[in-house]
Design an enzyme around this catalytic site. Structure first.
Site, short mmCIF file in Angstrom:
data_model
loop_
_atom_site.label_atom_id
_atom_site.label_comp_id
_atom_site.label_asym_id
_atom_site.label_seq_id
_atom_site.Cartn_x
_atom_site.Cartn_y
_atom_site.Cartn_z
N VAL A 110 0.87 -1.18 0.00
CA VAL A 110 0.00 0.00 0.00
C VAL A 110 0.91 1.23 0.00
O VAL A 110 1.73 1.37 0.90
CB VAL A 110 -0.90 0.03 1.25
CG1 VAL A 110 -1.81 1.25 1.22
CG2 VAL A 110 -1.71 -1.25 1.39
N VAL A 114 3.18 2.68 -5.73
CA VAL A 114 4.41 3.13 -5.05
C VAL A 114 5.03 1.97 -4.27
O VAL A 114 6.06 1.42 -4.65
CB VAL A 114 4.11 4.32 -4.11
CG1 VAL A 114 5.37 4.77 -3.39
CG2 VAL A 114 3.52 5.48 -4.90
N CYS A 115 4.39 1.60 -3.19
CA CYS A 115 4.99 0.65 -2.24
C CYS A 115 5.09 -0.77 -2.79
O CYS A 115 5.99 -1.52 -2.39
CB CYS A 115 4.18 0.65 -0.95
SG CYS A 115 3.97 2.31 -0.26
N ALA A 116 4.20 -1.14 -3.71
CA ALA A 116 4.32 -2.45 -4.36
C ALA A 116 5.15 -2.35 -5.63
O ALA A 116 6.02 -3.18 -5.89
CB ALA A 116 2.94 -3.01 -4.67
#
Length: 203
Positions: A110, A114-116
């Site tokens: 999440v 971005v984070c993945a």
């Protein structure tokens, strides 16, 4: 080329499932998203797959990791990044991933784009086979999710939901009908009826 997920070759990375960030998820309803994330967590637990958890800037608005994840995966190292947005920019996180010795990586995060996506692309660059759990990663809206998915696919990342991930790891129902069926019964609406019918027929 069909690269199958293999329970003896993969590692699960749960990236930034934090109390603040999860409130930004709008491409899934809150109950559905929670169900999907915990289904993936329990998939990792069911197959006893090495797992790494990480958060970024917990002291800021992102907030702490959702407690249910480390509670269910007590053996998983937790890397609390002081601020790096791409988890792969943090040396401790990189070391934790490398320490598993696994070359297949299942990522959920999440926000999705971005984070993945950022660590997924970094891992592809390092020669890993990367799979992103699409329904255990969340973002602002469906159109931002679709843009992230297109970017990931352009770099050879495979996109699967938690049900496909668990099924590809299981390979054959006969390995453990009750255990695998219980995983699905718990998280797939209506599947409890199928398992109940199966149990009654078996008895």
């Amino acid at each position: 080329m069909y690269n199958r997920l293999d329970k003896d070759r993969c590692v699960f990375l749960f990236i930034d499932h934090q109390a603040g960030l999860i409130q930004l998820v709008r491409d899934f309803g809150p109950d559905e998203f929670r169900n999907n994330v915990l289904a993936l967590v329990d998939t990792a637990r069911y197959f006893d797959i090495p797992t790494v958890l990480t958060s970024s800037f917990e002291s800021g608005p992102n907030g702490p990791l959702v407690q249910e994840i480390p509670d269910r995966l007590p053996k998983a190292p937790v890397i609390r990044r002081p601020g790096e947005i791409n988890a792969m920019d943090n040396p401790d996180f990189v070391k934790a991933v490398e320490a598993t010795g696994r070359k297949q990586v299942v990522i959920s995060g999440v926000l999705t784009e971005v984070c993945a996506t950022f660590p997924a692309l970094s891992l592809v660059e390092k020669g890993y086979e990367v799979f992103v759990a699409t329904d255990a990663s969340g973002t602002f809206a469906e159109h931002t999710r679709e843009a992230a998915h297109k970017r990931l696919q352009q770099h050879g990342v495979q996109l699967l939901n938690w049900a496909a991930i668990s099924s590809e790891l299981q390979r054959d129902w006969r390995r453990d009908v009750q255990g695998f069926g219980e995983l699905w019964r718990k998280y797939v609406p209506g599947y409890w009826c199928l398992m109940q019918s199966y149990s009654q027929a078996k008895d």
